[in-house]
Design a protein around this motif. Structure first.
Motif, short mmCIF file in Angstrom:
data_model
loop_
_atom_site.label_atom_id
_atom_site.label_comp_id
_atom_site.label_asym_id
_atom_site.label_seq_id
_atom_site.Cartn_x
_atom_site.Cartn_y
_atom_site.Cartn_z
N UNK A 269 -7.97 -2.60 9.25
CA UNK A 269 -7.15 -1.95 10.29
C UNK A 269 -7.63 -0.55 10.61
N UNK A 270 -8.48 0.05 9.75
CA UNK A 270 -8.99 1.39 10.02
C UNK A 270 -10.21 1.36 10.94
N UNK A 271 -10.81 0.18 11.14
CA UNK A 271 -11.96 0.07 12.03
C UNK A 271 -11.49 0.07 13.48
N UNK A 272 -12.43 0.21 14.40
CA UNK A 272 -12.13 0.22 15.83
C UNK A 272 -12.72 -1.03 16.46
N UNK A 273 -11.90 -1.76 17.22
CA UNK A 273 -12.40 -2.93 17.93
C UNK A 273 -13.40 -2.51 18.99
N UNK A 274 -14.44 -3.32 19.16
CA UNK A 274 -15.52 -2.93 20.08
C UNK A 274 -16.10 -4.16 20.77
N UNK A 275 -16.33 -4.08 22.08
CA UNK A 275 -16.97 -5.21 22.78
C UNK A 275 -18.38 -5.47 22.27
N UNK A 276 -19.05 -4.43 21.78
CA UNK A 276 -20.42 -4.61 21.29
C UNK A 276 -20.46 -5.35 19.95
N UNK A 277 -19.32 -5.45 19.27
CA UNK A 277 -19.27 -6.11 17.97
C UNK A 277 -18.39 -7.36 18.00
N UNK A 278 -18.11 -7.87 19.21
CA UNK A 278 -17.26 -9.05 19.34
C UNK A 278 -17.99 -10.30 18.83
N UNK A 279 -17.34 -11.06 17.95
CA UNK A 279 -17.92 -12.29 17.41
C UNK A 279 -17.16 -13.52 17.89
N UNK A 280 -16.05 -13.29 18.62
CA UNK A 280 -15.24 -14.41 19.10
C UNK A 280 -14.40 -13.95 20.28
N UNK A 281 -13.94 -14.92 21.06
CA UNK A 281 -13.09 -14.63 22.21
C UNK A 281 -11.97 -15.65 22.30
N UNK A 282 -10.78 -15.17 22.61
CA UNK A 282 -9.62 -16.03 22.86
C UNK A 282 -9.04 -15.65 24.21
N UNK A 283 -8.82 -16.63 25.08
CA UNK A 283 -8.21 -16.39 26.39
C UNK A 283 -6.86 -17.10 26.43
N UNK A 284 -5.81 -16.37 26.81
CA UNK A 284 -4.47 -16.92 26.85
C UNK A 284 -3.68 -16.34 28.02
N UNK A 285 -2.70 -17.09 28.47
CA UNK A 285 -1.73 -16.57 29.42
C UNK A 285 -0.83 -15.55 28.72
N UNK A 286 -0.38 -14.52 29.46
CA UNK A 286 0.40 -13.46 28.87
C UNK A 286 1.71 -13.93 28.26
N UNK A 287 2.45 -14.77 28.97
CA UNK A 287 3.73 -15.25 28.44
C UNK A 287 3.49 -16.14 27.21
N UNK A 288 2.43 -16.96 27.25
CA UNK A 288 2.13 -17.81 26.11
C UNK A 288 1.77 -16.97 24.89
N UNK A 289 1.02 -15.89 25.09
CA UNK A 289 0.69 -15.02 23.95
C UNK A 289 1.97 -14.42 23.36
N UNK A 290 2.89 -13.99 24.22
CA UNK A 290 4.15 -13.43 23.72
C UNK A 290 4.97 -14.49 22.98
N UNK A 291 4.93 -15.73 23.45
CA UNK A 291 5.63 -16.80 22.74
C UNK A 291 5.00 -17.05 21.37
N UNK A 292 3.68 -16.90 21.28
CA UNK A 292 3.00 -17.00 19.98
C UNK A 292 3.46 -15.87 19.06
#
Length: 361
Positions: A304-327
């Motif tokens: 949790x102390x690290x910073x998320x970065x597009x240059x270090x992305x190893x995976x991608x998840x695409x979701x609808x906003x309401x569905x993500x909130x339901x998750x």
């Protein structure tokens, strides 16, 4: 005689003979024809097929118009507007339901560890739950706590159980006004308190949030449980506005690295693969949220102390906003949540399950 039949004719209440006589007369008498047209227009207004439910954005438009003419001397802080909006929407729903519907069964759902959990209550019981947990925010502001003194450090689940056990059985609609008065008081207090209040700490048992995030979290739970109630009483209910939904998604995305670390400590997530110094970019998951309130977030996977970065992305998840909130609310199984997945399957699973475990009673 025929003029006295115009009202009945406009309502289609004349006999066939009377209808023929009136219509023959209307072709010859201009004053009666004009009156007949006015009556028919009036009757048309009585037979509308439009939905009688108010537009959920009506309140916002009215307030926007009012504030445009006379700005509020003490405006609601931007970070509290989602809580203001969601409590107002739930209040409108509650004022629209019947007496018996307060006892309609509602099943509250959340996620613990690796499995879904649920608890049965009523509409009144749900409002009691919101009242009890909102009391943590009240206590942080120095206001009265509905559970009394000495309960400010009690976790939300225990607070809810204490409230349910100490209330009348079953809870009744009498809980509505105390809940609404509490929400009004919270909004009024943070509006008058000034900037420093945004950073006050609200403790939820084993975790804490600054006041600005706490009211966003309370807005999220208010919407989720309002939707639970609406489903129980067959009432139409829309998601929050795009701006408010975006804020809720952003809060969940910011909480995900810590939630993932907690699952890792419990042996429920894969081990860290590449630790980096605090504040440095690390291995990340690209969370792409589509639709209203959407955007792009990069979730740090190994610390949790690290910073998320597009240059270090190893995976991608695409979701609808309401569905993500339901998750995040624990209403959708993690295995079924993602509309699109690409990359490291282990990282995807860990993040989806961490999102679900952000939920609680």
């Amino acid at each position: 005689m025929l003029k006295s039949l115009l009202g009945a004719w406009a309502l289609s209440a004349c006999s066939a003979e009377e209808t023929q006589a009136v219509e023959d007369h209307l072709t010859e008498c201009a004053p009666c024809a004009d009156e007949a047209l006015r009556l028919r227009d009036a009757v048309g207004l009585l037979h509308t097929d439009r939905d009688l439910d108010l537009d959920p954005l009506l309140r916002s438009r009215v307030l926007e118009n009012c504030l445009g003419r006379r700005p509020a001397r003490i405006p609601v802080p931007d970070w509290a507007t989602s809580y203001d909006a969601e409590t107002a929407r739930l209040d409108a729903l509650l004022r629209d339901i019947g007496e018996s519907e307060w006892h309609a069964p509602v099943r509250l759902k959340w996620f613990e560890g690796e499995r879904p959990v649920s608890r049965r209550t009523s509409v009144a019981g749900v409002i009691g739950h919101l009242l009890a947990v909102d009391g943590l925010v009240s206590a942080a502001l120095g206001l009265d706590d509905p559970l009394g003194t000495g309960t400010a450090q009690v976790a939300p689940t225990e607070r809810t159980e204490a409230y349910w056990q100490g209330s009348y059985h079953p809870p009744t609609r009498g809980v509505h006004e105390p809940w609404r008065e509490q929400s009004h008081t919270l909004i009024r207090t943070v509006s008058f308190a000034g900037r420093g209040v945004a950073d006050l700490t609200v403790t939820y048992g084993d975790f804490a949030l600054p006041m600005r995030d706490s009211l966003l979290e309370r807005a999220f739970e208010c919407w989720v449980h309002a939707d639970d109630i609406a489903n129980a009483v067959a009432y139409p209910y829309e998601p929050p506005s795009g701006a408010h939904l975006h804020g809720m998604i952003d809060l969940a995305a910011r909480l995900l690295p810590a939630a993932l670390a907690g699952r890792r400590r419990s042996g429920l997530a894969s081990p860290s693969r590449h630790l980096v110094a605090a504040g440095a970019p690390g291995r990340s998951l690209h969370l792409e949220i589509e639709g209203s309130g959407g955007g792009h977030w990069y979730i740090a996977l190994d610390s949790p102390a690290a910073v998320g970065s597009p240059d270090h992305a190893v995976a991608q998840v695409a979701m609808d906003g309401v569905e993500f909130c339901q998750l995040v609310a624990g209403h959708v199984p993690p295995e079924e949540a993602a509309a699109g997945q690409d990359g490291d399957r282990e990282a995807i699973r860990d993040v989806l399950f961490a999102a679900a475990t952000l939920s609680r009673l």
